[in-house]
Design a protein around this motif. Structure first.
Motif, short mmCIF file in Angstrom:
data_model
loop_
_atom_site.label_atom_id
_atom_site.label_comp_id
_atom_site.label_asym_id
_atom_site.label_seq_id
_atom_site.Cartn_x
_atom_site.Cartn_y
_atom_site.Cartn_z
N GLY A 1 0.78 -1.22 0.00
CA GLY A 1 0.00 0.00 0.00
C GLY A 1 0.81 1.28 0.00
O GLY A 1 0.26 2.37 0.15
N ILE A 2 2.13 1.15 -0.18
CA ILE A 2 2.98 2.35 -0.25
C ILE A 2 2.75 3.05 -1.58
O ILE A 2 2.60 2.41 -2.61
CB ILE A 2 4.48 1.97 -0.09
CG1 ILE A 2 4.69 1.17 1.21
CG2 ILE A 2 5.35 3.21 -0.10
CD1 ILE A 2 4.33 1.91 2.46
N SER A 3 2.74 4.36 -1.58
CA SER A 3 2.45 5.13 -2.79
C SER A 3 3.53 4.91 -3.85
O SER A 3 4.69 4.60 -3.54
CB SER A 3 2.36 6.62 -2.47
OG SER A 3 3.63 7.13 -2.11
N ASN A 4 3.14 5.12 -5.11
CA ASN A 4 4.10 5.02 -6.21
C ASN A 4 5.21 6.05 -6.10
O ASN A 4 6.33 5.83 -6.57
CB ASN A 4 3.39 5.18 -7.55
CG ASN A 4 2.67 3.92 -7.99
OD1 ASN A 4 3.11 2.81 -7.69
ND2 ASN A 4 1.56 4.07 -8.69
N GLU A 5 4.90 7.20 -5.49
CA GLU A 5 5.93 8.23 -5.31
C GLU A 5 7.11 7.70 -4.50
O GLU A 5 8.26 8.09 -4.72
CB GLU A 5 5.34 9.46 -4.61
CG GLU A 5 4.57 10.38 -5.52
CD GLU A 5 3.23 9.79 -5.96
OE1 GLU A 5 2.67 8.97 -5.20
OE2 GLU A 5 2.77 10.12 -7.05
N LYS B 1 3.71 13.83 -9.12
CA LYS B 1 2.83 12.74 -8.73
C LYS B 1 2.78 11.69 -9.83
O LYS B 1 2.67 12.01 -11.02
CB LYS B 1 1.43 13.27 -8.44
CG LYS B 1 0.48 12.21 -7.89
CD LYS B 1 -0.87 12.80 -7.56
CE LYS B 1 -1.80 11.73 -6.99
NZ LYS B 1 -3.14 12.26 -6.66
N VAL B 2 2.85 10.43 -9.43
CA VAL B 2 2.84 9.33 -10.40
C VAL B 2 1.40 8.96 -10.71
O VAL B 2 0.73 8.29 -9.93
CB VAL B 2 3.62 8.11 -9.86
CG1 VAL B 2 3.62 6.99 -10.89
CG2 VAL B 2 5.04 8.50 -9.48
N GLU B 3 0.92 9.41 -11.86
CA GLU B 3 -0.44 9.08 -12.29
C GLU B 3 -0.48 9.08 -13.82
O GLU B 3 0.27 9.80 -14.47
CB GLU B 3 -1.45 10.09 -11.74
CG GLU B 3 -1.16 11.53 -12.13
CD GLU B 3 -2.11 12.51 -11.47
OE1 GLU B 3 -2.96 12.06 -10.69
OE2 GLU B 3 -1.98 13.72 -11.73
N GLN B 4 -1.38 8.24 -14.35
CA GLN B 4 -1.45 8.09 -15.81
C GLN B 4 -2.00 9.35 -16.45
O GLN B 4 -2.96 9.94 -15.97
CB GLN B 4 -2.32 6.89 -16.17
CG GLN B 4 -2.22 6.49 -17.62
CD GLN B 4 -2.85 5.14 -17.89
OE1 GLN B 4 -3.97 4.88 -17.46
NE2 GLN B 4 -2.14 4.26 -18.59
N ILE B 5 -1.37 9.74 -17.56
CA ILE B 5 -1.81 10.91 -18.32
C ILE B 5 -3.00 10.49 -19.16
O ILE B 5 -2.98 9.46 -19.83
CB ILE B 5 -0.67 11.43 -19.21
CG1 ILE B 5 0.52 11.88 -18.34
CG2 ILE B 5 -1.14 12.56 -20.10
CD1 ILE B 5 1.80 12.04 -19.11
N THR B 6 -4.07 11.29 -19.13
CA THR B 6 -5.25 10.97 -19.92
C THR B 6 -5.41 11.98 -21.05
O THR B 6 -5.10 13.16 -20.89
CB THR B 6 -6.52 10.98 -19.05
OG1 THR B 6 -6.65 12.25 -18.41
CG2 THR B 6 -6.45 9.89 -17.99
N VAL B 7 -5.88 11.49 -22.18
CA VAL B 7 -6.16 12.33 -23.34
C VAL B 7 -7.56 11.99 -23.84
O VAL B 7 -8.12 10.95 -23.47
CB VAL B 7 -5.12 12.11 -24.46
CG1 VAL B 7 -3.75 12.60 -24.02
CG2 VAL B 7 -5.05 10.66 -24.87
N PRO B 8 -8.19 12.82 -24.68
CA PRO B 8 -9.57 12.57 -25.11
C PRO B 8 -9.81 11.18 -25.67
O PRO B 8 -10.84 10.58 -25.41
CB PRO B 8 -9.78 13.64 -26.18
CG PRO B 8 -8.90 14.77 -25.75
CD PRO B 8 -7.69 14.12 -25.16
N SER B 9 -8.87 10.64 -26.45
CA SER B 9 -9.09 9.31 -27.02
C SER B 9 -9.20 8.24 -25.96
O SER B 9 -9.90 7.25 -26.12
CB SER B 9 -7.96 8.96 -28.00
OG SER B 9 -6.72 9.03 -27.37
#
Length: 450
Positions: free
Chosen positions: A303-307, A421-429
């Motif tokens: 449960g440790i954060s990706n950071e 912050k480690v998070e997935q980049i989202t785009v319209p597609s």
């Protein structure tokens, strides 16, 4: 956090796939680095200077870097089972031809050809892991196959030195190329793409189970779309990992190219001793990448954060890689080996940075972002060998080691201040695909309820 689709597979299937990637990485790096083992003999035989040898070392990366982005797009568009054997055969043939030539221009041409055809290999490796392994397993999987470049070379360096001792530098290239061609046939025979690997019985079993958003998102083969480059090159997060890859690559390329020459000429060791002594830092890098991958995944499961779980090994590794500078201030072979081993251990520790491609990239752009990532990293292999050749023209490698240490500190700052912050980049597609997936899921569930 949105993730790439992962088709359920048996552990044996996943481990078999990982073993195939591992062996492919070993062969990949054997054909990249056999030139460093042969460098002294080639220089003496063909009267090639240090600066010219730096150009030969660098030539691989000219095409390897340029082809990363197109190569990543090709990986997104072509089945891995077809693509991988093709590029294996192609770069292996170029390796064999390398043993037949006798001029600086021809050697540079062969190295460029090897780089051209090896370019899609690491984006392909990353895509395979993304498809076959869950997010909490990927750092371990990446660590295992990345370790192939270190453990393979740790044992291959002495072997390649012995092959050259008995068959000459030309024979070294013939043997290396033949191994790659044989392995291409084995890969095509054994590897199956995920959609081919799921049996009809397994598919029937899965169809009787409740659907989840992750497992039922429609799989679409990506099309080559140059407009995605804007996303790949305008994200601060992605630039953070790109710069980090460049700095890591600078340390790695020193060990893959100039390290045997450093040991033989600057430290005065024999060819055979150089081969065996060069294996020690590679073993340390192997240990580093495995420790990093398994500890990182263990922290994620806790449960440790990706950071923390993902970044910490890379930051610590880049810090340790700067220890190369201390080799400038010791005379004994033992202390020199120690500091270079700590440096390469740190490089191995940070080598799970490929996991950030699947963590950050838009889900339909894993191959492209992997290509951009490796393109920037590959530029280090263009610049650093020539820079070291220039800095070491008079036989003094101290300025070169200062350069490598500075790269380590630069990479550390990149991960600290750019990635965030480690998070997935989202785009319209991506959002359109998610909406489509939800509609498909709803219609299937409604159909089952009728």
């Amino acid at each position: 956090m949105k993730q790439e689709q992962v088709t359920p597979h048996q552990p044996k299937q996943k481990f078999a796939v990982l073993a195939l990637i591992f062996c492919s990485v070993v062969i990949n790096y054997m054909d990249r680095t056999n030139i460093s083992v042969a460098a002294q003999a080639i220089s003496a035989d063909l009267d090639i200077s240090k600066l010219e040898m730096g150009m030969i070392f660098s030539a691989f990366a000219w095409t390897y870097s340029i082809m990363q982005i197109p190569g990543g797009m090709v990986v997104d568009a072509i089945k891995i089972r077809v693509l991988y054997p093709f590029i294996l055969v192609a770069w292996s043939l170029a390796t064999i031809v390398q043993g037949m030539v006798s001029s600086l221009a021809a050697l540079i041409g062969c190295r460029m050809a090897i780089g051209f055809f090896e370019a899609p290999s690491y984006p392909a490796n990353n895509k395979i892991v993304t498809q076959w392994f869950k997010e909490q397993e990927r750092a371990s999987a990446i660590a295992v196959y990345t370790s192939g470049q270190f453990i393979g070379l740790a044992f291959l360096m002495p072997v390649l030195a012995v092959i050259q001792e008995y068959f000459g530098w030309r024979g070294l290239f013939y043997v290396s190329g033949a191994i790659g061609i044989i392995w291409a046939g084995i890969w095509y025979w054994l590897y199956k793409d995920p959609d081919e690997a799921v049996s009809a019985e397994t598919e029937k079993t899965l169809s009787d189970k409740p659907l989840s958003k992750q497992s039922q998102k429609p799989v679409q083969q990506a099309v080559i779309n140059w407009s995605n480059l804007k996303v790949a090159f305008t994200s601060r997060k992605l630039w953070g990992i790109y710069i980090g890859q460049f700095c890591l690559g600078g340390t790695l390329i020193f060990f893959l190219t100039w390290f045997p020459t450093y040991l033989a000429e600057y430290r005065g060791l024999s060819d055979i001793n150089t081969g065996f002594l060069a294996a020690i830092p590679f073993l340390c890098a192997f240990a580093g990448v495995l420790v990093s991958g398994f500890v990182s995944d263990w922290l994620v499961r806790k449960g440790i954060s990706n950071e923390v779980a993902r970044k910490a090994p890379i930051i610590i590794g880049l810090l340790l890689s700067s220890c190369v500078i201390f080799a400038n201030y010791v005379d004994s072979t033992a202390w020199m080996t120690f500091f270079l081993s700590v440096t390469f251990f740190g490089n191995g520790l940070a080598s799970i940075n490929w996991v950030f491609v699947s963590l950050l990239a838009p889900k339909h752009m894993v191959g492209l972002v992997g290509g951009c990532f490796n393109f920037i990293g590959g530029l280090s292999a263009v610049i650093v060998p020539i820079a070291i050749g220039y800095l070491a023209q008079e036989g003094d490698f101290k300025p070169a080691l200062i350069l490598i240490a500075a790269l380590g500190m630069c990479g550390l700052c990149s991960y600290l201040f750019l990635v965030g912050k480690v998070e997935q980049i989202t785009v319209p597609s991506d959002m359109e695909l998610d909406s489509a997936a939800e509609l498909v899921e709803a219609s299937i569930i409604e159909g089952k309820s009728k």
